[in-house]
Structure formats: C-alpha cells, structure tokens
Design an enzyme around this catalytic site. Structure first.
Site, PDB file in Angstrom:
ATOM      1  N   ARG A   1       0.642  -1.146  -0.216  1.00 33.90           N
ATOM      2  CA  ARG A   1      -0.258   0.102  -0.181  1.00 33.90           C
ATOM      3  C   ARG A   1       1.095   0.850   0.168  1.00 33.90           C
ATOM      4  O   ARG A   1       2.158   1.375   0.655  1.00 33.90           O
ATOM      5  CB  ARG A   1      -0.672   0.128   1.612  1.00 33.90           C
TER       6      ARG A   1
ATOM      7  N   HIS B   1      -1.261   1.009  -9.771  1.00 37.57           N
ATOM      8  CA  HIS B   1      -2.146  -0.517  -8.845  1.00 37.57           C
ATOM      9  C   HIS B   1      -3.002  -1.244  -9.810  1.00 37.57           C
ATOM     10  O   HIS B   1      -4.368  -1.682  -9.645  1.00 37.57           O
ATOM     11  CB  HIS B   1      -3.583   0.643  -7.974  1.00 37.57           C
TER      12      HIS B   1
HETATM   13  P1  NAP Z   1      -1.623 -11.867   4.620  1.00 37.87           P
HETATM   14  O1  NAP Z   1      -1.800 -13.205   3.976  1.00 37.87           O
HETATM   15  O2  NAP Z   1      -2.658 -11.034   5.729  1.00 37.87           O
HETATM   16  O3  NAP Z   1       0.306 -11.564   5.318  1.00 37.87           O
HETATM   17  C1  NAP Z   1       0.478 -10.562   5.273  1.00 37.87           C
HETATM   18  C2  NAP Z   1       1.914 -10.673   6.057  1.00 37.87           C
HETATM   19  O4  NAP Z   1       2.536  -9.407   6.512  1.00 37.87           O
HETATM   20  C3  NAP Z   1       2.480 -11.255   7.191  1.00 37.87           C
HETATM   21  O5  NAP Z   1       2.871 -12.503   7.154  1.00 37.87           O
HETATM   22  C4  NAP Z   1       2.068 -11.079   8.002  1.00 37.87           C
HETATM   23  O6  NAP Z   1       2.958 -11.263   9.582  1.00 37.87           O
HETATM   24  C5  NAP Z   1       2.856  -9.369   7.722  1.00 37.87           C
HETATM   25  N1  NAP Z   1       2.659  -8.315   8.353  1.00 37.87           N
HETATM   26  C6  NAP Z   1       1.479  -7.806   8.930  1.00 37.87           C
HETATM   27  N2  NAP Z   1       2.424  -6.687  10.241  1.00 37.87           N
HETATM   28  C7  NAP Z   1       3.436  -6.817   9.900  1.00 37.87           C
HETATM   29  C8  NAP Z   1       4.544  -6.303  10.875  1.00 37.87           C
HETATM   30  N3  NAP Z   1       4.067  -4.994  11.488  1.00 37.87           N
HETATM   31  N4  NAP Z   1       5.540  -6.664  10.931  1.00 37.87           N
HETATM   32  C9  NAP Z   1       6.024  -7.683  10.140  1.00 37.87           C
HETATM   33  N5  NAP Z   1       5.765  -8.269   9.175  1.00 37.87           N
HETATM   34  C10 NAP Z   1       3.942  -8.255   9.437  1.00 37.87           C
HETATM   35  O7  NAP Z   1      -2.085 -10.528   3.107  1.00 37.87           O
HETATM   36  P2  NAP Z   1      -1.960 -10.921   1.783  1.00 37.87           P
HETATM   37  O8  NAP Z   1      -3.071 -11.724   1.470  1.00 37.87           O
HETATM   38  O9  NAP Z   1      -0.066 -11.536   1.465  1.00 37.87           O
HETATM   39  O10 NAP Z   1      -1.733  -9.203   1.462  1.00 37.87           O
HETATM   40  C11 NAP Z   1      -0.683  -8.192   1.113  1.00 37.87           C
HETATM   41  C12 NAP Z   1      -0.905  -7.311   1.411  1.00 37.87           C
HETATM   42  O11 NAP Z   1      -0.996  -7.063   0.099  1.00 37.87           O
HETATM   43  C13 NAP Z   1      -2.493  -6.044   1.172  1.00 37.87           C
HETATM   44  O12 NAP Z   1      -2.831  -6.298   2.872  1.00 37.87           O
HETATM   45  C14 NAP Z   1      -2.744  -5.561   0.532  1.00 37.87           C
HETATM   46  O13 NAP Z   1      -2.550  -4.379   0.970  1.00 37.87           O
HETATM   47  C15 NAP Z   1      -1.473  -6.015  -0.548  1.00 37.87           C
HETATM   48  N6  NAP Z   1      -2.153  -5.925  -2.397  1.00 37.87           N
HETATM   49  C16 NAP Z   1      -1.931  -5.272  -3.096  1.00 37.87           C
HETATM   50  C17 NAP Z   1      -2.423  -5.442  -4.029  1.00 37.87           C
HETATM   51  C18 NAP Z   1      -2.094  -4.672  -5.059  1.00 37.87           C
HETATM   52  O14 NAP Z   1      -2.630  -4.694  -6.594  1.00 37.87           O
HETATM   53  N7  NAP Z   1      -1.172  -4.118  -5.710  1.00 37.87           N
HETATM   54  C19 NAP Z   1      -3.038  -6.624  -4.499  1.00 37.87           C
HETATM   55  C20 NAP Z   1      -3.308  -7.241  -3.561  1.00 37.87           C
HETATM   56  C21 NAP Z   1      -3.160  -7.305  -2.237  1.00 37.87           C
HETATM   57  P3  NAP Z   1       1.883 -12.566  10.247  1.00 37.87           P
HETATM   58  O15 NAP Z   1       2.366 -14.124   8.995  1.00 37.87           O
HETATM   59  O16 NAP Z   1       3.838 -12.860  11.209  1.00 37.87           O
HETATM   60  O17 NAP Z   1       1.035 -12.524  10.539  1.00 37.87           O
HETATM   61  C1  GLV Z   2      -5.871  -4.797  -3.693  1.00 41.22           C
HETATM   62  O1  GLV Z   2      -4.777  -3.730  -3.593  1.00 41.22           O
HETATM   63  C2  GLV Z   2      -6.266  -5.993  -2.809  1.00 41.22           C
HETATM   64  O2  GLV Z   2      -5.821  -5.247  -1.325  1.00 41.22           O
HETATM   65  O3  GLV Z   2      -7.001  -6.782  -2.740  1.00 41.22           O
END
Ligand code: NAP
Ligand code: GLV
Length: 308
Positions: free
Chosen positions: A223, A271
């Site tokens: 983000r 994005h």
């Molecule tokens: P997720 O499965 O919830 O994984 C989040 C990861 O971040 C976990 O490994 C978590 O640690 C770690 N984390 C969270 N807070 C932390 C902190 N304070 N210090 C260290 N590590 C931390 O999320 P996801 O599905 O992978 O998605 C991640 C993000 O990608 C979304 O929230 C969104 O913002 C972004 N995204 C962007 C797009 C785009 O098109 N650009 C699309 C989709 C998503 P733990 O494993 O220990 O809990």
């Molecule tokens: C896109 O940014 C998502 O969070 O799925």
C-alpha cells in the site's frame, strides 16, 4: 440467504453469475438494488460508501472483495461483525507474476539500460546469476510466501520478514522489529507485500531505506501509505537507492504534477499488480457463506486488533 454485492471496480453481473454457479439458491442483490435492507445477511464489498454496511440491521458477515482491508477498517461506522478478506488463487498467482516481472527487470538491469537509452549510451556488464541476487520480501502471508516460492524456484536468494517467526524451506526468514535490520542488510531488491496497519503505516521511511545496501531497488505492491514518499525521493537522489517500482501510492490516482510521475528512477503502475477474479474467487466466498449458515469457523477472518 441474501448477499449484498457492492464494488465500483468490478463486473457485478460476472460476480453474480459466478456466485450462482456455486450457490444456485443464493439471493444476490447488486447495489444499489438493495431491496429490504433487513433481509441482507452478508455483504461482499469493495470501497463501500461509509455507512452502507451500518445501514443493514441484520447483517451477520462482511466479506472484502480485496486482500487488503485497510480502507474498510478506516470506516468508523463499520459494524462490529466478523470480517473476512479475500484469498483467491488467481489473485495470488497474478501477484506472483507481477513481482517476478519486476524482480527480473532489476536482476537483468533493465532499469539501467532504459537510462542508458535516454543517454544514447551502449554499454553493458555481464548480469549476475540469480543466486547472487538477494530478494527480500516484507510480509510472508498469502501473497508474500507465494512470491517467495516463485523466486526461490527461479534460483534467487530469497529472504522474508514477518511479524511471527516462520520456517520456509529454502528461504531465509526474519521476524519482528529485531529481525528487520539483519533482513534489510542482506537485501538487494526489496519487495513490500505488507498489509497497511497502524504498525506498517510509514514503515518504509528514511531509517528503513538507510538499512538497505547502497544500490538497492524497491518494489512496493503493498500500500502507498507504507512508504514515506519524500524519504524515497531523497534516497534515490542521493544514489543510496538505484530505482523504485511503485504499484501503490499514498494518493490514488497519483495527482498530476506529483514528483513520482517524472522521476527518472521511479516506475509507476496504476495499482494493477493483482485483482480478484469472480470465476476463481466465488468458490471461497460461497464456502464462507456456508460456514456462516452452519456455524463453522470462517476462513480468512481479519483480526481487527492486528489490522489484517
Ligand atoms: P496476509 O496473508 O495477511 O499476510 C500479511 C503478512 O504481513 C504476514 O506475513 C504478516 O506476518 C506480515 N505482517 C503484518 N504486519 C506486520 C508487521 N507489523 N511486521 C512484520 N510483518 C507483518 O496478506 P496478503 O494476502 O499476503 O496481502 C498483503 C497485502 O498486499 C494486502 O494487505 C494488500 O495491502 C496488498 N495487495 C496489493 C495488491 C495490488 O494490486 N497492489 C493486491 C492485493 C493485495 P504474520 O505472518 O506473522 O502474520
Ligand atoms: C488490492 O489492492 C487488494 O487489496 O486486493
């Protein structure tokens, strides 16, 4: 069961068709055709207008159409109900492709050659082997761990940082505030795949960027608000960082005249790293609706205290 669907960005009819394929009897209402708000049991939403969910008196479940729920949690009227984020095999795959594409751009020095082209300069050095390029991923969740596996499969030296400690074969893992400095020190290409929470807002600041080796590159697909924009420009202009690829920025769309548009060492994408696709994501949504009906544990439940 009645499900309200709202999204300004998605094809609502495609979502209805995909949901009905998995749950033929589901009463899918496409916003703004809500009907009687008292009949709505669950809502599947993205960028819902503040107050929409609070206006549904018998709502029992909120399902996010995105992986990140930061915008939803920022709505002060959000009802205190179970909230699930989207986990979709296609979204995960597309994010992996996007991260791989940008890592390969840097690994094969395409940013350097683009600059040389502008200078009409023909020059090259032999590229490193993948095992000599250290890629560090902030966030080892659904998306980060998948991207890490793809990069590992390509032979890159992959490391990852998360909140809780992890053991992933072939990946050097680091956790918590104490693990951040050693993680950064060995990272040549930094990929951010963290959720936006109070702890990660502004995490990529001057201090964090200074912890990367000189010449490092940054890929932000998490983000925009996780990056302190002035600090990035300063690190690039001083030559500490070599280049950045930003798929997310603090204000989207990026405003006209913003320095990122014309910075020679920044690539912007609007994005687009990844999207949820109804044909692959609907099954998981329907599974959670069934779990709600049957009183079984929901999947991909957001922990509101953690913010993700
Ligand atoms: P997720 O499965 O919830 O994984 C989040 C990861 O971040 C976990 O490994 C978590 O640690 C770690 N984390 C969270 N807070 C932390 C902190 N304070 N210090 C260290 N590590 C931390 O999320 P996801 O599905 O992978 O998605 C991640 C993000 O990608 C979304 O929230 C969104 O913002 C972004 N995204 C962007 C797009 C785009 O098109 N650009 C699309 C989709 C998503 P733990 O494993 O220990 O809990
Ligand atoms: C896109 O940014 C998502 O969070 O799925």
């Amino acid at each position: 069961m009645a499900l309200l669907f709202h999204s300004p960005d998605e094809d609502a009819q495609a979502w209805r068709r995909a949901l009905l394929r998995h749950a033929p009897g589901l009463d899918v209402r496409l916003w703004p055709e809500v009907g009687d708000p008292a009949q709505i049991d669950a809502a599947l939403v993205w960028r819902a207008p503040p107050g929409l969910l609070a206006s549904l008196p018998n709502l029992r479940l909120i399902l996010s159409l995105g992986a990140g729920v930061d915008a939803m949690l920022a709505d002060p009227t959000l009802p205190d109900l179970p909230l699930c984020r989207l986990v979709d095999p296609s979204l995960t795959r597309m994010m992996g492709e996007f991260v791989l594409a940008l890592v390969l751009k840097y690994h094969r020095q395409l940013d350097v050659f683009a600059r040389q082209q502008r200078e009409q300069r023909w020059a090259f050095t032999l590229p490193p082997q993948p095992g000599e390029t250290a890629v560090g991923i902030l966030g080892l969740g659904e998306l980060g761990s998948h991207a890490a596996g793809l990069l590992r499969g390509m032979g890159f030296a992959v490391r990852g940082w998360s909140r809780s400690p992890k053991a992933i074969e072939g990946i050097a893992t680091f956790a918590g505030p104490d693990g951040l400095a050693p993680f950064l020190a060995g990272t040549a290409i930094l990929v951010c795949l963290l959720p936006l929470t109070p702890e990660t807002r502004g995490i990529m600041d001057a201090h964090l960027l200074a912890g990367l080796p000189t010449g490092a590159r940054l890929i932000n697909v998490g983000r925009g608000a996780q990056l302190v924009e002035r600090d990035l420009i300063d690190a690039l202009d001083r030559g500490h960082l070599a280049h950045a690829s930003l798929d997310c920025v603090a204000e989207e769309p990026l405003p006209p005249g913003h320095p990122f548009w014309s910075h020679p060492r920044i690539d912007i994408t609007p994005h687009v790293a990844s999207f949820s696709l109804p044909d692959s994501a609907a099954e998981g949504v329907v599974d959670n609706l069934r779990r709600l009906e049957e009183g079984r544990p929901l999947r991909n439940l957001v922990d509101r205290a953690r913010g993700y």
